[in-house]
Design a protein around this motif. Structure first.
Motif, mmCIF file in Angstrom:
data_model
loop_
_atom_site.group_PDB
_atom_site.id
_atom_site.type_symbol
_atom_site.label_atom_id
_atom_site.label_comp_id
_atom_site.label_asym_id
_atom_site.label_seq_id
_atom_site.Cartn_x
_atom_site.Cartn_y
_atom_site.Cartn_z
ATOM 1 N N PHE A 41 0.833 -1.196 0.000
ATOM 2 C CA PHE A 41 0.000 0.000 0.000
ATOM 3 C C PHE A 41 0.877 1.257 0.000
ATOM 4 C CE2 PHE A 41 -2.540 3.313 1.981
ATOM 5 C CZ PHE A 41 -3.747 3.198 1.308
ATOM 6 N N ASN A 42 1.912 1.255 0.815
ATOM 7 C CA ASN A 42 2.809 2.405 0.889
ATOM 8 C C ASN A 42 3.605 2.598 -0.395
ATOM 9 O OD1 ASN A 42 1.942 2.998 3.468
ATOM 10 N ND2 ASN A 42 3.536 1.771 4.428
ATOM 11 N N ARG A 43 4.015 1.517 -0.999
ATOM 12 C CA ARG A 43 4.739 1.626 -2.279
ATOM 13 C C ARG A 43 3.841 2.230 -3.349
ATOM 14 N NH1 ARG A 43 7.394 -4.163 -1.647
ATOM 15 N NH2 ARG A 43 9.123 -3.567 -0.306
ATOM 16 N N ILE A 44 2.592 1.811 -3.369
ATOM 17 C CA ILE A 44 1.651 2.379 -4.340
ATOM 18 C C ILE A 44 1.450 3.866 -4.051
ATOM 19 C CG2 ILE A 44 -0.738 2.339 -5.171
ATOM 20 C CD1 ILE A 44 -0.662 -0.728 -4.714
ATOM 21 N N THR A 45 1.377 4.225 -2.769
ATOM 22 C CA THR A 45 1.230 5.633 -2.401
ATOM 23 C C THR A 45 2.397 6.455 -2.953
ATOM 24 O OG1 THR A 45 -0.001 5.089 -0.409
ATOM 25 C CG2 THR A 45 1.047 7.254 -0.467
ATOM 26 N N LEU A 46 3.594 5.942 -2.819
ATOM 27 C CA LEU A 46 4.762 6.640 -3.375
ATOM 28 C C LEU A 46 4.679 6.731 -4.894
ATOM 29 C CD1 LEU A 46 7.882 5.397 -1.376
ATOM 30 C CD2 LEU A 46 6.837 7.666 -1.383
ATOM 31 N N GLU A 47 4.287 5.650 -5.513
ATOM 32 C CA GLU A 47 4.198 5.634 -6.971
ATOM 33 C C GLU A 47 3.123 6.606 -7.461
ATOM 34 O OE1 GLU A 47 3.974 2.415 -10.600
ATOM 35 O OE2 GLU A 47 4.526 1.726 -8.593
ATOM 36 N N VAL A 48 2.012 6.722 -6.735
ATOM 37 C CA VAL A 48 0.955 7.665 -7.108
ATOM 38 C C VAL A 48 1.497 9.092 -7.126
ATOM 39 C CG1 VAL A 48 -1.192 8.727 -6.273
ATOM 40 C CG2 VAL A 48 -0.998 6.262 -6.357
ATOM 41 N N GLN A 49 2.355 9.398 -6.173
ATOM 42 C CA GLN A 49 2.917 10.744 -6.081
ATOM 43 C C GLN A 49 3.838 11.058 -7.256
ATOM 44 O OE1 GLN A 49 4.693 10.644 -2.197
ATOM 45 N NE2 GLN A 49 2.721 10.761 -1.169
ATOM 46 N N ASN A 50 4.355 10.030 -7.908
ATOM 47 C CA ASN A 50 5.306 10.229 -9.002
ATOM 48 C C ASN A 50 4.764 9.855 -10.371
ATOM 49 O OD1 ASN A 50 7.425 11.036 -7.221
ATOM 50 N ND2 ASN A 50 7.659 8.901 -6.638
ATOM 51 N N SER A 51 3.525 9.393 -10.449
ATOM 52 C CA SER A 51 2.986 8.919 -11.721
ATOM 53 C C SER A 51 1.608 9.517 -11.987
ATOM 54 C CB SER A 51 2.892 7.387 -11.722
ATOM 55 O OG SER A 51 2.169 6.925 -12.848
#
Length: 158
Positions: free
Chosen positions: A128-138
Motif C-alpha cells: 500500500f505504501n509503495r503504491i502511495t509513493l508511486e501515485v505521487q510520481n505517476s
C-alpha cells in the motif's frame, strides 16, 4: 431549462466532491504511510507495476478511510481546542506525544483501523505504501486511481 441547469450543477458538484475526496485521501495516505515506509524493505529503481486489482483495493481502502480520518481529526480537534492538530504518523509514537490521552487513544484507534482496512482489502501495508509513493510520481497511476474512485463512488458494488 431548470432541469438542464440542475443536472449541470449536480455533475459539477459530484466532480468537485470527487476531486476533493481524492486530494484529501492522497494527502492522508501520504501522512499515515510515511513512517510505515521507513520500516519496509527498499525496492528496485523501477518499482513493480500496479495491477488493476491493486488499484481497486487501494481505492476501496481510501474511500473507506477518508470519512474515518475526518471523524478522528474532528474529534481530536474538539479535544485540543484552538491549537493546531499535530501531524500524526502511525508508526511514530513520538507524533502522539503532544496529544491529550483521549485524543491519543483516537489516533491509535484510527491507525489500527487503517492497517486493518488495508489488509481487509487484500494488501500489505508495505505494498500500500509503495503504491502511495508511486501515485505521487505517476500521473498515469494517479488518473487510474482517480477514475476508479469515481467508479466506486457511483457504483460501490463494482
Amino acid at each position: 431549462m431548470k432541469k438542464i441547469s440542475h443536472r449541470f450543477l449536480r455533475l459539477n458538484l459530484i466532480r468537485i466532491l470527487s476531486q476533493s475526496v481524492f486530494v484529501g485521501v492522497i494527502a492522508t495516505t501520504s501522512l499515515v504511510s510515511s513512517v510505515w515506509l521507513i520500516n519496509s524493505n527498499a525496492y528496485a529503481q523501477n518499482p513493480p507495476t500496479v495491477s488493476s486489482n491493486e488499484i481497486i483495493s487501494y481505492a476501496k481502502t481510501m474511500l473507506t478511510m477518508e470519512p474515518l480520518r475526518q471523524q478522528a481529526f474532528d474529534e481530536i480537534k474538539k479535544m485540543i481546542g484552538s491549537k493546531e492538530v499535530p501531524q500524526i504518523v502511525c508508526n511514530d509514537k513520538n507524533s502522539f506525544n503532544s496529544l491529550p490521552n483521549k485524543a491519543k487513544d483516537i489516533a491509535v484507534n484510527y491507525c489500527q483501523r487503517y492497517q486493518k482496512v488495508v489488509e481487509d482489502n487484500g494488501m500489505t501495508i508495505e505494498r500500500f505504501n509503495r503504491i502511495t509513493l508511486e501515485v505521487q510520481n505517476s500521473e498515469d497511476l494517479k488518473r487510474q486511481i482517480y477514475n476508479t474512485l469515481l467508479r466506486l463512488q457511483k457504483n460501490p458494488e463494482s
